[in-house]
Structures are given as C-alpha cells and as structure tokens.
Design a protein around this motif. Structure first.
Motif, mmCIF file in Angstrom:
data_model
loop_
_atom_site.group_PDB
_atom_site.id
_atom_site.type_symbol
_atom_site.label_atom_id
_atom_site.label_comp_id
_atom_site.label_asym_id
_atom_site.label_seq_id
_atom_site.Cartn_x
_atom_site.Cartn_y
_atom_site.Cartn_z
ATOM 1 N N GLU A 55 53.271 -36.360 90.991
ATOM 2 C CA GLU A 55 53.136 -36.648 89.566
ATOM 3 C C GLU A 55 51.816 -37.353 89.285
ATOM 4 O O GLU A 55 51.343 -38.164 90.092
ATOM 5 C CB GLU A 55 54.306 -37.517 89.093
ATOM 6 C CG GLU A 55 54.359 -37.697 87.573
ATOM 7 C CD GLU A 55 54.552 -36.391 86.810
ATOM 8 O OE1 GLU A 55 53.551 -35.623 86.716
ATOM 9 O OE2 GLU A 55 55.654 -36.139 86.326
ATOM 10 N N ALA A 56 51.223 -37.021 88.155
ATOM 11 C CA ALA A 56 49.966 -37.636 87.734
ATOM 12 C C ALA A 56 49.796 -37.383 86.241
ATOM 13 O O ALA A 56 50.600 -36.683 85.617
ATOM 14 C CB ALA A 56 48.789 -37.065 88.525
ATOM 15 N N ARG A 57 48.750 -37.939 85.678
ATOM 16 C CA ARG A 57 48.437 -37.734 84.264
ATOM 17 C C ARG A 57 47.330 -36.688 84.132
ATOM 18 O O ARG A 57 46.359 -36.700 84.894
ATOM 19 C CB ARG A 57 47.976 -39.035 83.620
ATOM 20 C CG ARG A 57 49.038 -40.136 83.614
ATOM 21 C CD ARG A 57 50.007 -39.966 82.478
ATOM 22 N NE ARG A 57 51.026 -41.014 82.475
ATOM 23 C CZ ARG A 57 51.857 -41.234 81.471
ATOM 24 N NH1 ARG A 57 51.775 -40.493 80.384
ATOM 25 N NH2 ARG A 57 52.771 -42.187 81.557
ATOM 26 N N VAL A 58 47.482 -35.802 83.172
ATOM 27 C CA VAL A 58 46.478 -34.761 82.935
ATOM 28 C C VAL A 58 45.394 -35.341 82.040
ATOM 29 O O VAL A 58 45.669 -35.785 80.921
ATOM 30 C CB VAL A 58 47.118 -33.521 82.282
ATOM 31 C CG1 VAL A 58 46.052 -32.484 81.963
ATOM 32 C CG2 VAL A 58 48.180 -32.935 83.203
ATOM 33 N N ALA A 59 44.152 -35.330 82.536
ATOM 34 C CA ALA A 59 43.063 -35.983 81.821
ATOM 35 C C ALA A 59 42.015 -35.010 81.310
ATOM 36 O O ALA A 59 40.934 -35.415 80.885
ATOM 37 C CB ALA A 59 42.398 -37.021 82.736
ATOM 38 N N ASP A 60 42.303 -33.723 81.346
ATOM 39 C CA ASP A 60 41.360 -32.705 80.886
ATOM 40 C C ASP A 60 41.618 -32.410 79.408
ATOM 41 O O ASP A 60 42.695 -31.933 79.038
ATOM 42 C CB ASP A 60 41.531 -31.439 81.722
ATOM 43 C CG ASP A 60 40.474 -30.393 81.402
ATOM 44 O OD1 ASP A 60 39.725 -30.586 80.425
ATOM 45 O OD2 ASP A 60 40.401 -29.383 82.106
ATOM 46 N N GLY A 61 40.616 -32.693 78.545
ATOM 47 C CA GLY A 61 40.769 -32.469 77.112
ATOM 48 C C GLY A 61 41.086 -31.030 76.769
ATOM 49 O O GLY A 61 41.894 -30.749 75.872
ATOM 50 N N LYS A 62 40.486 -30.079 77.479
ATOM 51 C CA LYS A 62 40.739 -28.663 77.211
ATOM 52 C C LYS A 62 42.192 -28.302 77.533
ATOM 53 O O LYS A 62 42.818 -27.533 76.789
ATOM 54 C CB LYS A 62 39.785 -27.797 78.040
ATOM 55 C CG LYS A 62 38.322 -27.890 77.609
ATOM 56 C CD LYS A 62 37.454 -26.958 78.441
ATOM 57 C CE LYS A 62 35.997 -27.032 77.991
ATOM 58 N NZ LYS A 62 35.135 -26.135 78.809
ATOM 59 N N THR A 63 42.693 -28.850 78.622
ATOM 60 C CA THR A 63 44.083 -28.586 78.979
ATOM 61 C C THR A 63 45.033 -29.151 77.924
ATOM 62 O O THR A 63 45.997 -28.488 77.523
ATOM 63 C CB THR A 63 44.409 -29.200 80.350
ATOM 64 O OG1 THR A 63 43.589 -28.584 81.346
ATOM 65 C CG2 THR A 63 45.871 -29.003 80.708
ATOM 66 N N ILE A 64 44.771 -30.374 77.474
ATOM 67 C CA ILE A 64 45.631 -30.997 76.467
ATOM 68 C C ILE A 64 45.595 -30.203 75.164
ATOM 69 O O ILE A 64 46.636 -29.988 74.516
ATOM 70 C CB ILE A 64 45.200 -32.463 76.230
ATOM 71 C CG1 ILE A 64 45.386 -33.267 77.522
ATOM 72 C CG2 ILE A 64 45.996 -33.081 75.088
ATOM 73 C CD1 ILE A 64 44.850 -34.681 77.450
#
Length: 254
Positions: A55-64
């Motif tokens: 588990e981790a946090r998604v930090a890619d603006g494009k992905t979000i």
C-alpha cells in the motif's frame, strides 16, 4: 566430464548400439554407455512487469486526474451519484470525497478499485508513503538498469530500520553509478556518509524499501536471507548480465 548423483530408479536417455535414444534406469547402465545430456538449453526470456503489492499513496497528478475522469464518466453513464460510487468502492463517503476533490492523495488500492469498477486502465507511476515521505517514480519493467541497481543493493547494500536504503563501497565509481541509477530510476536524492571503515550512500524512502523488499531484499540479516528475485530468472540475458555484473563488482572476483 560431468558427475551426477542420482537414485537407481532415475531414468536417463541412453544411446544404444543402433544409435537410437532409449530411456534407461540408472541401475541398468554399464561402463561405456553413452548418456544424452543437453549442453545448453535455449531460453529467451522477456522483460518482466514490476508488480506493486504494497500500500502507498498515488502522487502522480495525471493519474489522479484520470481517476476523477473515470469516476465522472462511469457515474454519468450509469446515472449514479458520487455517494453511490463510494458505496460500490466500499469506502466511506468522506474519504471518497477527500480523494475525489484532491484534498488527500488517494491510496493505491483506491485507484485500483476505481480501475476495476470502471473497467479502465489507470497507470500508476509515482508513489509516496504517508506524511512527508518523498515521491518515488516506479519503473514499469525490470530492465537492465533496474537489474543493475538490484545487484548493487544485494551485493553491498542493505535496508536499515525499514526506512532507508544504504550502499557501502570504497570504490567511488561504483558509488557514483549507484547514485546515478537512484536518481534516474526513482528520482530520489541521497546523502553520502562514512560508516566506520567504508564510504556509504543512503536514500531515505519507505516506498523504495517496500519495493525492494517485494523483490526479495530482506529487511534484516540480508547476507543470510537474500535470494535472487524470481523475476530475474525469466528475464532476457541482458538483464541477468547487468545484475551479475553489478553483484560481482561489489564483493566478487574471478
């Protein structure tokens, strides 16, 4: 020129007097029999995908942005409210809205659940841990450079305190190559320090630690528990070559 130890019932391929190959139990072999044995088994591996199983946090603006777009499209096409989408994702509405409105970085599991629900492919390339951890670029495949990095870590590296990755080596060229790969592959910074009798490099990243651990780098007592990642065994020779070159460059010799 080969020695083989096996059971009497073990079946081997023998070349008979008619020069035909026949299966023969080891106990029925005689001195002078010719045994068929492959000199080399041809195998062409393929580049292995890197699977993130932590588990981790998604930090890619494009992905979000892609996550929000997928949610909106799915909600409109099915006539669902955002509250209904949250229920389908088995997440509280407040947490859902925090991710949806970009107040908080979404978890990797949330992004994957959105992709599964909407049947969309949502690539994830940048992850970070909780709080003030550094974002880490995650390579999509185990290529030559990543294999080389693994070789250095498994040869002269270690994980400390489940928080950072360290590399110890007196050779400045090897330390320079390690830090180059660290920045190129993961976009991570580092600091150099002196560890008792040897120069060292350290990068503080929980995500990198989890990634390396998922590939077989032990969290503790590395020298006793380390194993070659299974992904390497199915990779092309060029990837294996990079790993072995780096590993031998650390503590090995011919």
């Amino acid at each position: 020129g080969r020695d083989v130890e096996l059971t009497p019932l073990h079946i081997l391929f023998k070349l008979n007097e008619q020069l035909s190959i026949e299966e023969t139990e080891a106990q029925n072999l005689n001195t002078g029999n010719f045994i068929i044995s492959p000199r080399k088994v041809s195998f062409e591996g393929c580049y292995q995908l890197i699977t993130i199983d932590f588990e981790a946090r998604v930090a890619d603006g494009k992905t979000i942005n892609e996550v929000v777009k997928s949610i909106n499209t799915y909600a409109q096409s099915n006539g669902f409210t955002l509250k209904k989408i949250a229920q389908l994702l088995f997440i509280s509405y407040n947490t859902f809205m925090n991710f949806y409105l970009r107040r908080n970085l979404p978890t990797l599991s949330f992004v994957r659940n959105v992709a599964a629900l909407t049947k969309q492919t949502i690539p994830v390339t940048i992850l970070k841990g909780e709080r003030d951890s550094y974002p880490v670029t995650i390579p999509t495949i185990l290529n030559e450079e990543f294999a080389e990095f693994l070789g250095y870590v498994m040869g002269d590296g270690m994980i400390k305190g489940e928080q950072n990755v360290n590399f110890f080596n007196k050779n400045g060229a090897l330390r320079s190559r390690f830090t180059f790969l660290l920045k190129t592959l993961f976009h991570l910074d580092f600091k150099e320090y002196y560890a008792n009798t040897v120069e060292a490099v350290m990068s503080n990243s929980v995500v990198l630690v989890r990634l390396l651990h998922s590939l077989g780098v032990p969290l503790y007592k590395k020298s006793r528990n380390v194993n070659v990642p299974e992904q390497l065994l199915s990779s092309p020779d060029s990837v294996l070559r990079s790993f072995i070159m780096a590993y031998i460059s650390c503590d090995g010799h011919v």
